[in-house]
Scaffold this motif. Structure first.
Motif, PDB file in Angstrom:
ATOM      1  N   PRO A 311       0.813  -1.217   0.000  1.00  8.64           N
ATOM      2  CA  PRO A 311       0.000   0.000   0.000  1.00  8.64           C
ATOM      3  C   PRO A 311       0.847   1.269   0.000  1.00  8.64           C
ATOM      4  O   PRO A 311       1.979   1.278   0.493  1.00  8.64           O
ATOM      5  CB  PRO A 311      -0.804  -0.119   1.302  1.00  8.64           C
ATOM      6  CG  PRO A 311       0.049  -0.962   2.192  1.00  8.64           C
ATOM      7  CD  PRO A 311       0.720  -1.942   1.275  1.00  8.64           C
ATOM      8  N   MET A 312       0.268   2.328  -0.545  1.00  5.63           N
ATOM      9  CA  MET A 312       0.921   3.627  -0.486  1.00  5.63           C
ATOM     10  C   MET A 312       0.884   4.146   0.955  1.00  5.63           C
ATOM     11  O   MET A 312      -0.088   3.905   1.673  1.00  5.63           O
ATOM     12  CB  MET A 312       0.230   4.617  -1.419  1.00  5.63           C
ATOM     13  CG  MET A 312       0.465   4.346  -2.892  1.00  5.63           C
ATOM     14  SD  MET A 312       2.187   4.672  -3.337  1.00  5.63           S
ATOM     15  CE  MET A 312       2.187   4.224  -5.074  1.00  5.63           C
ATOM     16  N   PRO A 313       1.916   4.882   1.397  1.00  9.09           N
ATOM     17  CA  PRO A 313       1.966   5.333   2.792  1.00  9.09           C
ATOM     18  C   PRO A 313       0.921   6.384   3.138  1.00  9.09           C
ATOM     19  O   PRO A 313       0.569   6.547   4.309  1.00  9.09           O
ATOM     20  CB  PRO A 313       3.383   5.892   2.929  1.00  9.09           C
ATOM     21  CG  PRO A 313       3.795   6.242   1.539  1.00  9.09           C
ATOM     22  CD  PRO A 313       3.137   5.231   0.659  1.00  9.09           C
ATOM     23  N   VAL A 314       0.434   7.117   2.151  1.00 10.86           N
ATOM     24  CA  VAL A 314      -0.680   8.050   2.340  1.00 10.86           C
ATOM     25  C   VAL A 314      -1.653   7.774   1.205  1.00 10.86           C
ATOM     26  O   VAL A 314      -1.259   7.767   0.035  1.00 10.86           O
ATOM     27  CB  VAL A 314      -0.232   9.527   2.322  1.00 10.86           C
ATOM     28  CG1 VAL A 314      -1.380  10.436   2.741  1.00 10.86           C
ATOM     29  CG2 VAL A 314       0.972   9.748   3.216  1.00 10.86           C
ATOM     30  N   THR A 315      -2.916   7.545   1.539  1.00  8.67           N
ATOM     31  CA  THR A 315      -3.863   7.030   0.562  1.00  8.67           C
ATOM     32  C   THR A 315      -4.818   8.093   0.027  1.00  8.67           C
ATOM     33  O   THR A 315      -4.909   9.200   0.555  1.00  8.67           O
ATOM     34  CB  THR A 315      -4.701   5.909   1.193  1.00  8.67           C
ATOM     35  OG1 THR A 315      -5.528   6.474   2.233  1.00  8.67           O
ATOM     36  CG2 THR A 315      -3.802   4.827   1.790  1.00  8.67           C
ATOM     37  N   LEU A 316      -5.546   7.702  -1.003  1.00  9.18           N
ATOM     38  CA  LEU A 316      -6.596   8.564  -1.524  1.00  9.18           C
ATOM     39  C   LEU A 316      -7.622   8.867  -0.434  1.00  9.18           C
ATOM     40  O   LEU A 316      -8.106   9.995  -0.307  1.00  9.18           O
ATOM     41  CB  LEU A 316      -7.270   7.907  -2.724  1.00  9.18           C
ATOM     42  CG  LEU A 316      -8.336   8.737  -3.439  1.00  9.18           C
ATOM     43  CD1 LEU A 316      -8.313   8.456  -4.927  1.00  9.18           C
ATOM     44  CD2 LEU A 316      -9.724   8.490  -2.889  1.00  9.18           C
ATOM     45  N   ASP A 317      -7.959   7.857   0.364  1.00  7.88           N
ATOM     46  CA  ASP A 317      -8.937   8.074   1.438  1.00  7.88           C
ATOM     47  C   ASP A 317      -8.426   9.097   2.441  1.00  7.88           C
ATOM     48  O   ASP A 317      -9.211   9.907   2.958  1.00  7.88           O
ATOM     49  CB  ASP A 317      -9.253   6.755   2.145  1.00  7.88           C
ATOM     50  CG  ASP A 317     -10.418   6.901   3.114  1.00  7.88           C
ATOM     51  OD1 ASP A 317     -11.511   7.301   2.664  1.00  7.88           O
ATOM     52  OD2 ASP A 317     -10.237   6.632   4.313  1.00  7.88           O
ATOM     53  N   ASP A 318      -7.127   9.106   2.720  1.00 10.54           N
ATOM     54  CA  ASP A 318      -6.551  10.127   3.598  1.00 10.54           C
ATOM     55  C   ASP A 318      -6.788  11.517   3.009  1.00 10.54           C
ATOM     56  O   ASP A 318      -7.156  12.458   3.722  1.00 10.54           O
ATOM     57  CB  ASP A 318      -5.049   9.897   3.784  1.00 10.54           C
ATOM     58  CG  ASP A 318      -4.733   8.651   4.589  1.00 10.54           C
ATOM     59  OD1 ASP A 318      -5.506   8.324   5.504  1.00 10.54           O
ATOM     60  OD2 ASP A 318      -3.707   8.006   4.296  1.00 10.54           O
ATOM     61  N   GLY A 319      -6.570  11.645   1.711  1.00  8.89           N
ATOM     62  CA  GLY A 319      -6.802  12.923   1.055  1.00  8.89           C
ATOM     63  C   GLY A 319      -8.256  13.336   1.097  1.00  8.89           C
ATOM     64  O   GLY A 319      -8.581  14.512   1.315  1.00  8.89           O
TER      65      GLY A 319
END
Length: 343
Positions: A311-319
């Motif tokens: 997984p990416m360390p910061v996700t679309l959901d975080d954004g």
């Protein structure tokens, strides 16, 4: 073979940091840069010694991933273009200019299954991880109040006041979105999502089409209150983050443009209550932001994730979650009452 990354849009100044980071990374090549404004693109490419590629499709066909630093309003179209070729995306904050744009990007990513990383550089600063550890350990007890002041003085620069940042049609909002989204993500990362937001804004300092000063109060289900104050007119400042608990206090300085020049040591300070009243201690950690190498860590984390998978360390959901907090604050400004956060 090098990992080829395309720079899509150079309107955001952070494109400079990302490009330098990619160029300094072993096994990484910048495939070229694309931007809707030819003169801006030519100047950027010349500065960094990279190729100008006016044909977006041609650039994407020769790339393995993309980094988007365009005006915010252009994010969905550029994400779509990359997604149609199955290319991973690193996207500048905020995710979109509106909640509808954020949802559109989420739909594109879900539909195509591409890997997507949102840029929130505070996630990679070791001093913030020290704060996260202190909170996990319960060092300052139950948290009752958090205050985050985040901003800069760029509003005093006439060139900034003429740029796309101050055009709501291109940026989506003023300092509350531009700077406040960093604070929103910090809160979401450490404390989860609040229930509601109450906010007020002002454009009186510079008379711009967007706000130059804002304050938002977020309320959590457990009663914790978080205050975010942001401005493009901070001539100078010191403490950026204040966390108050039943057993102590955490203070952090030097982590926004207004406070970076203020202190040279003891950026993170912690007070702990005890039977004798309590005492202060400080951490020797120097924040990434103080060192001047800050946004580059986002680019390096993106490269690391591409190479290692997972997984990416910061996700679309975080954004999307951070944007939802700011969206609720803007709705509060319009309604004059606290608004629920629709995550």
């Amino acid at each position: 073979m090098s990992l080829r990354i395309a720079i899509l849009g150079v309107a955001h100044y952070h494109a400079n940091f990302w490009t330098k980071a990619f160029l300094a990374s072993e096994g990484v090549a910048v495939a070229g840069a694309y931007d809707a404004e030819p003169a801006r693109l030519e100047a950027f490419a010349s500065q960094h010694g990279i190729a100008v590629v006016a044909d977006l499709d041609a650039l994407l066909s020769g790339s393995d991933a993309v980094a988007i630093c365009s005006e915010t309003v252009s994010h969905p179209a550029l994400v779509r273009a990359a997604a149609e070729r199955g290319l991973p995306v690193l996207c500048e904050k905020p995710l979109g200019a509106t909640m509808a744009q954020c949802d559109a990007i989420a739909a594109i990513v879900a539909e195509t299954g591409i890997r997507f990383m949102q840029s929130f550089p505070k996630r990679f600063d070791p001093v913030n991880h020290e704060i996260a550890d202190l909170l996990r350990q319960g060092v300052v007890g139950r948290i009752t109040l958090v205050r985050i002041r985040h901003g800069h003085s760029h509003g005093f620069d006439p060139n900034f006041r003429k740029g796309w940042f101050v055009d709501p049609a291109q940026s989506g909002g003023g300092t509350l979105l531009d700077e406040g989204v960093h604070a929103a993500d910090f809160l979401h990362w450490l404390f989860g999502m609040p229930e509601s937001a109450y906010a007020t804004t002002s454009s009186d300092t510079f008379g711009l089409p967007v706000e130059d000063t804002a304050a938002a109060v977020f309320r959590y289900e457990n009663g914790m209150i978080a205050e975010v104050t942001t401005s493009w007119a901070f001539a100078a400042a010191d403490t950026s983050i204040e966390i108050y608990g039943t057993e102590g206090t955490i203070l952090l300085g030097g982590v926004d443009i207004a406070s970076r020049p203020t202190r040279e040591s003891e950026f993170l300070r912690v007070f702990r209550r005890d039977a004798g009243g309590g005492s202060w201690a400080s951490s020797p950690t120097v924040p990434h932001f103080k060192t001047g190498v800050f946004h580059e860590h986002v680019a390096w984390a993106f490269v690391k994730a591409l190479r290692e998978g997972g997984p990416m360390p910061v996700t679309l959901d975080d954004g999307r979650q951070a944007f939802a907090m700011i969206d609720a604050a803007y709705r509060s400004v319009r309604s004059g009452r606290a608004e629920p956060i629709k995550a």
